[in-house]
Design a protein around this motif. Structure first.
Motif, short mmCIF file in Angstrom:
data_model
loop_
_atom_site.label_atom_id
_atom_site.label_comp_id
_atom_site.label_asym_id
_atom_site.label_seq_id
_atom_site.Cartn_x
_atom_site.Cartn_y
_atom_site.Cartn_z
N ILE A 279 -12.31 -0.17 -26.57
CA ILE A 279 -12.03 -0.72 -25.24
C ILE A 279 -12.41 0.29 -24.18
O ILE A 279 -12.10 1.48 -24.30
CB ILE A 279 -10.54 -1.09 -25.10
N THR A 280 -13.09 -0.17 -23.15
CA THR A 280 -13.46 0.68 -22.02
C THR A 280 -12.49 0.44 -20.87
O THR A 280 -12.39 -0.69 -20.36
CB THR A 280 -14.89 0.40 -21.54
N LEU A 281 -11.77 1.47 -20.47
CA LEU A 281 -10.83 1.33 -19.36
C LEU A 281 -11.58 1.31 -18.03
O LEU A 281 -12.69 1.85 -17.92
CB LEU A 281 -9.85 2.49 -19.36
N PRO A 282 -10.98 0.70 -17.00
CA PRO A 282 -11.61 0.72 -15.67
C PRO A 282 -11.80 2.14 -15.18
O PRO A 282 -11.01 3.04 -15.52
CB PRO A 282 -10.59 -0.04 -14.80
N GLU A 283 -12.84 2.36 -14.41
CA GLU A 283 -13.10 3.70 -13.89
C GLU A 283 -11.98 4.19 -12.98
O GLU A 283 -11.79 5.40 -12.82
CB GLU A 283 -14.43 3.71 -13.13
N ASP A 284 -11.24 3.25 -12.39
CA ASP A 284 -10.16 3.64 -11.49
C ASP A 284 -8.80 3.60 -12.19
O ASP A 284 -7.78 3.29 -11.57
CB ASP A 284 -10.14 2.72 -10.27
N ASN A 285 -8.77 3.94 -13.48
CA ASN A 285 -7.50 3.87 -14.21
C ASN A 285 -6.44 4.81 -13.61
O ASN A 285 -5.25 4.60 -13.83
CB ASN A 285 -7.70 4.20 -15.69
N LEU A 286 -6.87 5.80 -12.85
CA LEU A 286 -5.92 6.68 -12.17
C LEU A 286 -5.61 6.22 -10.75
O LEU A 286 -5.07 6.99 -9.95
CB LEU A 286 -6.46 8.11 -12.12
N ARG A 287 -5.93 4.96 -10.46
CA ARG A 287 -5.73 4.44 -9.10
C ARG A 287 -4.28 4.65 -8.64
O ARG A 287 -3.34 4.47 -9.41
CB ARG A 287 -6.08 2.95 -9.04
N GLY A 288 -4.16 5.05 -7.40
CA GLY A 288 -2.84 5.32 -6.84
C GLY A 288 -2.38 6.75 -7.04
O GLY A 288 -1.34 7.14 -6.50
N LEU A 289 -3.13 7.54 -7.82
CA LEU A 289 -2.75 8.92 -8.10
C LEU A 289 -3.89 9.86 -7.73
O LEU A 289 -5.07 9.48 -7.75
CB LEU A 289 -2.41 9.10 -9.58
N ASP B 260 1.90 6.67 -32.63
CA ASP B 260 1.86 6.78 -31.17
C ASP B 260 1.23 5.53 -30.60
O ASP B 260 0.40 4.88 -31.24
CB ASP B 260 1.08 8.02 -30.74
N MET B 261 1.59 5.22 -29.37
CA MET B 261 1.12 3.99 -28.75
C MET B 261 0.90 4.22 -27.26
O MET B 261 1.61 5.01 -26.62
CB MET B 261 2.15 2.88 -28.98
N ARG B 262 -0.08 3.53 -26.74
CA ARG B 262 -0.37 3.59 -25.31
C ARG B 262 -0.64 2.19 -24.80
O ARG B 262 -1.29 1.39 -25.49
CB ARG B 262 -1.58 4.48 -25.05
N SER B 263 -0.14 1.87 -23.62
CA SER B 263 -0.35 0.56 -23.02
C SER B 263 -0.64 0.75 -21.54
O SER B 263 0.13 1.41 -20.84
CB SER B 263 0.89 -0.33 -23.21
N THR B 264 -1.75 0.19 -21.07
CA THR B 264 -2.16 0.40 -19.68
C THR B 264 -2.70 -0.89 -19.06
O THR B 264 -3.36 -1.68 -19.74
CB THR B 264 -3.21 1.52 -19.58
N SER B 265 -2.42 -1.09 -17.79
CA SER B 265 -2.84 -2.31 -17.09
C SER B 265 -4.23 -2.14 -16.49
O SER B 265 -4.57 -1.06 -15.99
CB SER B 265 -1.84 -2.63 -15.97
N ARG B 266 -5.00 -3.22 -16.50
CA ARG B 266 -6.36 -3.17 -15.96
C ARG B 266 -6.37 -3.27 -14.44
O ARG B 266 -7.34 -2.86 -13.80
CB ARG B 266 -7.22 -4.28 -16.56
N VAL B 267 -5.34 -3.86 -13.86
CA VAL B 267 -5.29 -4.00 -12.40
C VAL B 267 -3.91 -3.58 -11.91
O VAL B 267 -2.94 -3.53 -12.67
CB VAL B 267 -5.57 -5.46 -11.96
N GLY B 268 -3.83 -3.29 -10.62
CA GLY B 268 -2.56 -2.91 -10.01
C GLY B 268 -2.29 -1.42 -10.11
O GLY B 268 -2.97 -0.69 -10.82
#
Length: 244
Positions: free
Chosen positions: A120-130, A214-222
């Protein structure tokens, strides 16, 4: 006030409540089936909320007036009030449940060695807001101190196979699974709109026939997620540990 005012308030409350509900539901449904963007659909809900709140206040006034005047507009006042109450109440409960969540949308059990996505490719702005990764780590440590790796008394491959079954039962879309390598990647869905959240589960050997999960869960938007991703990790790992 005359019956005219009572009736007017009653119908105004009903129309506002119905209008806000229809607009919000229509926007969310269009987003759910991907006819419009997810955030655009959510925007319909946000923009409708003030009208629902107004309908709740007007509806309360209408109910009081009807009670005093002998219920001349009962069929408009009561439905209008309760429709608005349902709309506002559901929003208030959801916001309250996530009020303590940090303003991040990426959660994991291992901050020192964060599980990475391969399929899976995460959005380039996965650090958005930070501003930088260290800010995310700091907020995560404060907001989710309970998220930790778990050790299960079963082999790596079996743990991944169990995780795959649980993911499919939840309706997640499996993107990649490799029991021998100890990896599963999937897309999970949140809320009625079906926001897409990306999930990776990493399992490594930890002693004789034991697995370190281990597990990771991340949102594509917001930016913030009201704690949805952290809750997903807690619930999933609890269910995975319970598999026999």
């Amino acid at each position: 006030m005359t019956h005219k005012w009572t009736t007017g308030f009653s119908w105004l409350a009903l129309l506002l409540a119905l209008g806000a509900t229809i607009v919000a539901f229509t926007g969310m449904t269009l987003a759910r089936v991907d006819r419009i963007g997810k955030l655009e659909g959510f925007g319909y809900l946000v923009q409708s909320a003030p009208f629902a709140a107004a309908a709740l206040v007007i509806g309360l006034i209408a109910v009081i007036l009807n009670w005093r005047k002998g219920w001349p507009a009962l069929r408009a006042a009561v439905p209008g009030f309760f429709i608005a109450l349902g709309f506002v109440g559901c929003l208030a409960v959801r916001v309250a449940m996530g009020a303590d969540a940090p303003m991040i949308h990426d959660a994991t059990t291992d901050l020192a060695d964060v599980p990475q996505f391969e399929a899976i490719t995460l959005p380039e702005d996965n650090l958005r807001g930070l501003s930088e990764p260290s800010e995310w780590v700091s907020l995560h440590e404060i907001g989710y101190p309970d998220l930790r790796s778990v050790v299960l008394d079963r082999p790596v491959a079996q743990t991944i196979r169990d995780a795959e079954k649980l993911a499919k039962a939840r309706g997640w879309t499996i993107r990649a699974v490799d029991p021998e390598a100890g990896r599963l990647e999937a897309t999970a869905y949140a809320s009625y709109i079906r926001f897409e959240d990306e999930v990776v589960i990493r399992v490594r050997p930890d002693g004789a026939d034991r697995s370190l999960v281990d597990m990771r869960s991340t949102s594509r938007v917001g930016i913030g997620d009201l704690g949805v991703n952290a809750d997903r990790i807690r619930d999933f790992l609890e269910d995975l540990a319970a598999v026999r």
